[in-house]
Scaffold this motif. Structure first.
Motif, short mmCIF file in Angstrom:
data_model
loop_
_atom_site.label_atom_id
_atom_site.label_comp_id
_atom_site.label_asym_id
_atom_site.label_seq_id
_atom_site.Cartn_x
_atom_site.Cartn_y
_atom_site.Cartn_z
N VAL A 123 0.84 -1.20 0.00
CA VAL A 123 0.00 0.00 0.00
C VAL A 123 0.88 1.25 0.00
N ALA A 124 1.91 1.24 0.82
CA ALA A 124 2.77 2.42 0.94
C ALA A 124 3.44 2.76 -0.38
N PHE A 125 4.04 1.78 -1.02
CA PHE A 125 4.78 2.07 -2.25
C PHE A 125 3.86 2.29 -3.44
N SER A 126 2.71 1.64 -3.46
CA SER A 126 1.75 1.88 -4.53
C SER A 126 1.25 3.32 -4.50
N ALA A 127 0.96 3.80 -3.31
CA ALA A 127 0.46 5.17 -3.17
C ALA A 127 1.50 6.19 -3.62
N VAL A 128 2.74 6.00 -3.25
CA VAL A 128 3.76 6.98 -3.64
C VAL A 128 4.01 6.92 -5.14
N ILE A 129 3.93 5.74 -5.74
CA ILE A 129 4.14 5.64 -7.19
C ILE A 129 3.02 6.37 -7.93
N LEU A 130 1.77 6.13 -7.54
CA LEU A 130 0.65 6.82 -8.19
C LEU A 130 0.76 8.33 -8.01
N SER A 131 1.19 8.74 -6.83
CA SER A 131 1.34 10.17 -6.56
C SER A 131 2.39 10.81 -7.45
N LEU A 132 3.51 10.14 -7.59
CA LEU A 132 4.59 10.70 -8.41
C LEU A 132 4.23 10.72 -9.89
N VAL A 133 3.51 9.71 -10.35
CA VAL A 133 3.07 9.71 -11.74
C VAL A 133 2.10 10.87 -11.97
N ALA A 134 1.15 11.05 -11.06
CA ALA A 134 0.19 12.15 -11.20
C ALA A 134 0.89 13.51 -11.18
N ALA A 135 1.82 13.68 -10.27
CA ALA A 135 2.55 14.95 -10.19
C ALA A 135 3.38 15.20 -11.43
N SER A 136 4.00 14.16 -11.96
CA SER A 136 4.81 14.31 -13.17
C SER A 136 3.96 14.71 -14.36
N LEU A 137 2.82 14.08 -14.52
CA LEU A 137 1.95 14.40 -15.65
C LEU A 137 1.43 15.83 -15.56
N THR A 138 0.97 16.23 -14.40
CA THR A 138 0.43 17.58 -14.28
C THR A 138 1.54 18.63 -14.34
N TYR A 139 2.73 18.29 -13.90
CA TYR A 139 3.86 19.22 -14.01
C TYR A 139 4.14 19.53 -15.48
N TRP A 140 4.12 18.51 -16.29
CA TRP A 140 4.35 18.67 -17.73
C TRP A 140 3.25 19.55 -18.33
N VAL A 141 1.99 19.26 -18.01
CA VAL A 141 0.87 20.03 -18.54
C VAL A 141 0.98 21.49 -18.13
N VAL A 142 1.26 21.74 -16.87
CA VAL A 142 1.34 23.11 -16.36
C VAL A 142 2.44 23.89 -17.07
N ASN A 143 3.59 23.29 -17.23
CA ASN A 143 4.70 24.03 -17.83
C ASN A 143 4.49 24.33 -19.30
N VAL A 144 3.95 23.41 -20.06
CA VAL A 144 3.70 23.68 -21.47
C VAL A 144 2.59 24.71 -21.61
N ARG A 145 1.52 24.58 -20.84
CA ARG A 145 0.44 25.57 -20.90
C ARG A 145 0.91 26.94 -20.47
N ARG A 146 1.78 27.00 -19.49
CA ARG A 146 2.31 28.29 -19.05
C ARG A 146 3.04 28.97 -20.20
N ARG A 147 3.82 28.19 -20.96
CA ARG A 147 4.52 28.77 -22.12
C ARG A 147 3.52 29.22 -23.17
N TRP A 148 2.50 28.40 -23.45
CA TRP A 148 1.48 28.79 -24.42
C TRP A 148 0.81 30.09 -24.01
N TYR A 149 0.44 30.20 -22.74
CA TYR A 149 -0.24 31.41 -22.27
C TYR A 149 0.69 32.62 -22.35
N ALA A 150 1.95 32.43 -22.06
CA ALA A 150 2.90 33.54 -22.17
C ALA A 150 3.01 34.01 -23.62
N GLU A 151 3.09 33.07 -24.55
CA GLU A 151 3.16 33.43 -25.97
C GLU A 151 1.89 34.16 -26.40
#
Length: 185
Positions: A123-151
Motif C-alpha cells: 500500500v505504501a509504495f503503490s500510493a507513492v508511485i501513483l502520486s509521483l506519476v500524477a505529479a509528473s503528468l500535471t507538471y508537464w501540462v502546467v509548464n507547457v500551458r504556461r509557455r502557451w499562455y505567455a506566448e
C-alpha cells in the motif's frame, strides 16, 4: 499506563484515521492527472489545427476584447491553478500515504508477521508511485500551458499596442491570431 503511552497511542490512532482519506485523495488526483493530460492533448490538437480552443487566451480575448493584459494573466493563472495544486500536493500526499502504513509494517515485522509487512508496504509504495506519476503528468501540462499562455499574452499585448508594422508580427501567428492582429492594427 503512562501519559507518554496515551499520547503515542492517540497520535498513532489519529494518523491511522487519515489513511483512507489520503488514499482517496491520491486516487482522485491520479485520475485528474489523466484528465488534465487528455484536455491538454485536445488543446494541443486544436492549436496545431489552428482552431480556437476553450482554454486559449486568444479565444477569450476575442470574445471580450476589452480585457486587459492583467485580466488575461489572471485568467491564465486561474486556468493553471488546479493542475498546479495537483503537481505540488500529490507528492506530499504520497509521502503521507507511504509513512502511515510504515508504523504497522514495522510492528508486524517485530511480531514476525511477514505477510502483514508485505501488505502494508505494498500500500505504501503503490500510493507513492501513483502520486509521483500524477505529479509528473500535471507538471508537464502546467509548464507547457504556461509557455502557451505567455506566448498568447505577448501576441495580445502586441495587438493591443496596435503595432504599426503588423506584417512581421502576423507572419508567424496562427490564422486566428493573424486575423486578430490585422483587425486590431
Amino acid at each position: 499506563m503512562t501519559i507518554q503511552y496515551l499520547i503515542e497511542s492517540a497520535l498513532y490512532s489519529a494518523s491511522q484515521l487519515f489513511m483512507l482519506p489520503v488514499l482517496l485523495a491520491v486516487l482522485l488526483m491520479f485520475f485528474y492527472a489523466f484528465y488534465a493530460v487528455g484536455a491538454f492533448l485536445w488543446q494541443s490538437r486544436q492549436r496545431r489545427q489552428q482552431l480556437p480552443a476553450a482554454y486559449d487566451l486568444l479565444a477569450s480575448w476575442q470574445t471580450s476584447p476589452q480585457m486587459s493584459a492583467v485580466e488575461l494573466e489572471a485568467l491564465a493563472f486561474k486556468r493553471l491553478e488546479a493542475p498546479r495544486i495537483v503537481t505540488r500536493v500529490t507528492p506530499m500526499l504520497g509521502l503521507v500515504a507511504t509513512m502511515i502504513p510504515m508504523g504497522p509494517a514495522i510492528k508486524s515485522l517485530a511480531d514476525g508477521q511477514l505477510a502483514q509487512v508485505s501488505d502494508h508496504l505494498t500500500v505504501a509504495f503503490s500510493a507513492v508511485i501513483l502520486s509521483l506519476v500524477a505529479a509528473s503528468l500535471t507538471y508537464w501540462v502546467v509548464n507547457v500551458r504556461r509557455r502557451w499562455y505567455a506566448e498568447e499574452l505577448v501576441m495580445i499585448e502586441q495587438a493591443q499596442r496596435g503595432a504599426s508594422n503588423t506584417a512581421p508580427l502576423a507572419a508567424g501567428l496562427p490564422d486566428a491570431a493573424h486575423d486578430l492582429v490585422t483587425e486590431t492594427a
